[in-house]
Design a protein around this motif. Sequence first.
Motif, PDB file in Angstrom:
ATOM      1  N   LEU A  79      54.676  28.805  68.764  1.00 47.46           N
ATOM      2  CA  LEU A  79      53.838  27.840  68.094  1.00 47.46           C
ATOM      3  C   LEU A  79      52.195  28.069  68.281  1.00 47.46           C
ATOM      4  CD1 LEU A  79      53.725  24.824  67.234  1.00 47.46           C
ATOM      5  CD2 LEU A  79      53.769  23.962  69.727  1.00 47.46           C
ATOM      6  N   LYS A  80      51.875  27.965  67.038  1.00 45.01           N
ATOM      7  CA  LYS A  80      50.306  28.045  66.870  1.00 45.01           C
ATOM      8  C   LYS A  80      49.627  26.684  66.719  1.00 45.01           C
ATOM      9  CE  LYS A  80      50.201  32.954  65.854  1.00 45.01           C
ATOM     10  NZ  LYS A  80      49.834  34.108  64.695  1.00 45.01           N
ATOM     11  N   LEU A  81      48.606  26.414  67.488  1.00 47.00           N
ATOM     12  CA  LEU A  81      47.928  25.019  66.995  1.00 47.00           C
ATOM     13  C   LEU A  81      46.499  25.277  67.150  1.00 47.00           C
ATOM     14  CD1 LEU A  81      50.013  22.846  69.472  1.00 47.00           C
ATOM     15  CD2 LEU A  81      49.861  22.454  67.213  1.00 47.00           C
ATOM     16  N   ASP A  82      46.011  26.662  66.555  1.00 45.48           N
ATOM     17  CA  ASP A  82      44.536  26.790  66.673  1.00 45.48           C
ATOM     18  C   ASP A  82      43.756  26.155  65.800  1.00 45.48           C
ATOM     19  OD1 ASP A  82      45.779  28.829  68.576  1.00 45.48           O
ATOM     20  OD2 ASP A  82      45.542  30.321  66.901  1.00 45.48           O
ATOM     21  N   SER A  83      42.297  25.987  66.307  1.00 45.39           N
ATOM     22  CA  SER A  83      41.445  25.208  65.442  1.00 45.39           C
ATOM     23  C   SER A  83      41.661  24.071  64.779  1.00 45.39           C
ATOM     24  CB  SER A  83      40.966  26.399  64.371  1.00 45.39           C
ATOM     25  OG  SER A  83      40.592  27.657  65.159  1.00 45.39           O
ATOM     26  N   ASN A  84      42.336  23.007  65.737  1.00 48.15           N
ATOM     27  CA  ASN A  84      42.465  21.736  65.207  1.00 48.15           C
ATOM     28  C   ASN A  84      41.486  20.764  65.845  1.00 48.15           C
ATOM     29  OD1 ASN A  84      44.978  21.231  63.515  1.00 48.15           O
ATOM     30  ND2 ASN A  84      45.627  22.767  64.891  1.00 48.15           N
ATOM     31  N   GLY A  85      40.382  20.992  66.480  1.00 52.85           N
ATOM     32  CA  GLY A  85      39.575  20.232  67.115  1.00 52.85           C
ATOM     33  C   GLY A  85      40.249  19.237  67.883  1.00 52.85           C
ATOM     34  N   MET A  86      41.406  19.471  68.496  1.00 52.18           N
ATOM     35  CA  MET A  86      42.090  18.901  69.506  1.00 52.18           C
ATOM     36  C   MET A  86      41.178  18.154  70.333  1.00 52.18           C
ATOM     37  SD  MET A  86      46.033  19.894  70.275  1.00 52.18           S
ATOM     38  CE  MET A  86      46.145  20.568  68.792  1.00 52.18           C
ATOM     39  N   LYS A  87      41.500  16.699  70.631  1.00 50.20           N
ATOM     40  CA  LYS A  87      40.641  16.005  71.593  1.00 50.20           C
ATOM     41  C   LYS A  87      41.935  15.681  72.926  1.00 50.20           C
ATOM     42  CE  LYS A  87      37.508  14.140  68.126  1.00 50.20           C
ATOM     43  NZ  LYS A  87      37.018  12.840  67.651  1.00 50.20           N
ATOM     44  N   ASN A  88      43.119  15.555  72.335  1.00 51.96           N
ATOM     45  CA  ASN A  88      43.850  15.119  73.590  1.00 51.96           C
ATOM     46  C   ASN A  88      45.420  15.614  73.369  1.00 51.96           C
ATOM     47  OD1 ASN A  88      44.799  13.825  75.739  1.00 51.96           O
ATOM     48  ND2 ASN A  88      44.994  11.750  74.767  1.00 51.96           N
ATOM     49  N   ILE A  89      46.174  15.771  74.142  1.00 44.55           N
ATOM     50  CA  ILE A  89      47.271  16.404  74.189  1.00 44.55           C
ATOM     51  C   ILE A  89      48.056  15.298  75.365  1.00 44.55           C
ATOM     52  CG2 ILE A  89      49.329  17.983  74.812  1.00 44.55           C
ATOM     53  CD1 ILE A  89      47.036  20.274  74.038  1.00 44.55           C
ATOM     54  N   SER A  90      48.808  14.682  74.668  1.00 43.29           N
ATOM     55  CA  SER A  90      49.897  13.678  75.594  1.00 43.29           C
ATOM     56  C   SER A  90      50.734  14.396  76.587  1.00 43.29           C
ATOM     57  CB  SER A  90      50.474  12.638  74.803  1.00 43.29           C
ATOM     58  OG  SER A  90      49.556  11.825  74.042  1.00 43.29           O
ATOM     59  N   VAL A  91      50.816  13.861  77.616  1.00 49.39           N
ATOM     60  CA  VAL A  91      51.741  14.356  78.527  1.00 49.39           C
ATOM     61  C   VAL A  91      53.343  14.263  77.937  1.00 49.39           C
ATOM     62  CG1 VAL A  91      53.146  13.862  80.663  1.00 49.39           C
ATOM     63  CG2 VAL A  91      50.628  13.359  80.556  1.00 49.39           C
ATOM     64  N   GLY A  92      53.877  15.405  77.883  1.00 43.50           N
ATOM     65  CA  GLY A  92      55.210  15.452  77.104  1.00 43.50           C
ATOM     66  C   GLY A  92      55.236  15.724  75.883  1.00 43.50           C
ATOM     67  N   ALA A  93      53.902  16.330  75.544  1.00 39.93           N
ATOM     68  CA  ALA A  93      54.009  16.586  73.940  1.00 39.93           C
ATOM     69  C   ALA A  93      54.617  17.842  73.567  1.00 39.93           C
ATOM     70  CB  ALA A  93      52.462  17.006  73.591  1.00 39.93           C
ATOM     71  N   PHE A  94      55.077  18.513  74.518  1.00 45.57           N
ATOM     72  CA  PHE A  94      56.114  19.964  74.284  1.00 45.57           C
ATOM     73  C   PHE A  94      57.385  19.552  74.788  1.00 45.57           C
ATOM     74  CE2 PHE A  94      51.648  21.281  74.543  1.00 45.57           C
ATOM     75  CZ  PHE A  94      51.268  21.827  73.204  1.00 45.57           C
TER      76      PHE A  94
END
Length: 156
Positions: A79-94
Amino acid sequence: MALNVIIYIHLLGLTVTGVYGCCDLRFDGDVTGAKCRECGLDAVPQDLPANVIKLDLSNNKIALLQTKSFTSMPNIQSLKLDSNGMKNISVGAFDGLVNLQYLSLRVTGVYGCFVVRFVGDVTGVTYRGCGLVAVPQDLPVNVTKLDLSNNDVTTL
């Protein structure tokens, strides 16, 4: 996401590729990949085939990963999530990604990178260019590939 399917069959290698919305799909025997780079996505697409094992969502606008973002694709190994300007990853996202072996969260810009709660048997992690000064302490025990390039880590 609108369904636009164009399929090409290469008879010798039995390779099938196609376009699903903005995503390029690749079916190579049992291996299925979805490259959804630069599609302008603001969320993880939920209508991709469930048998996707390689998913590239780099260079989109996914600022938030919701809890259980990948439950429709439980077989993801890379899984690649590079360069998205991510501000938050919720608990349990994966949650549910029990087959995940490689995760790349290389994020350019002011937001840095996120250290996440890992599930499955992750063996490779990329934290390239995240402004880290130390190695993340909660890495899975079976990580064999760790990319910390372009950071300020001076000791291991």
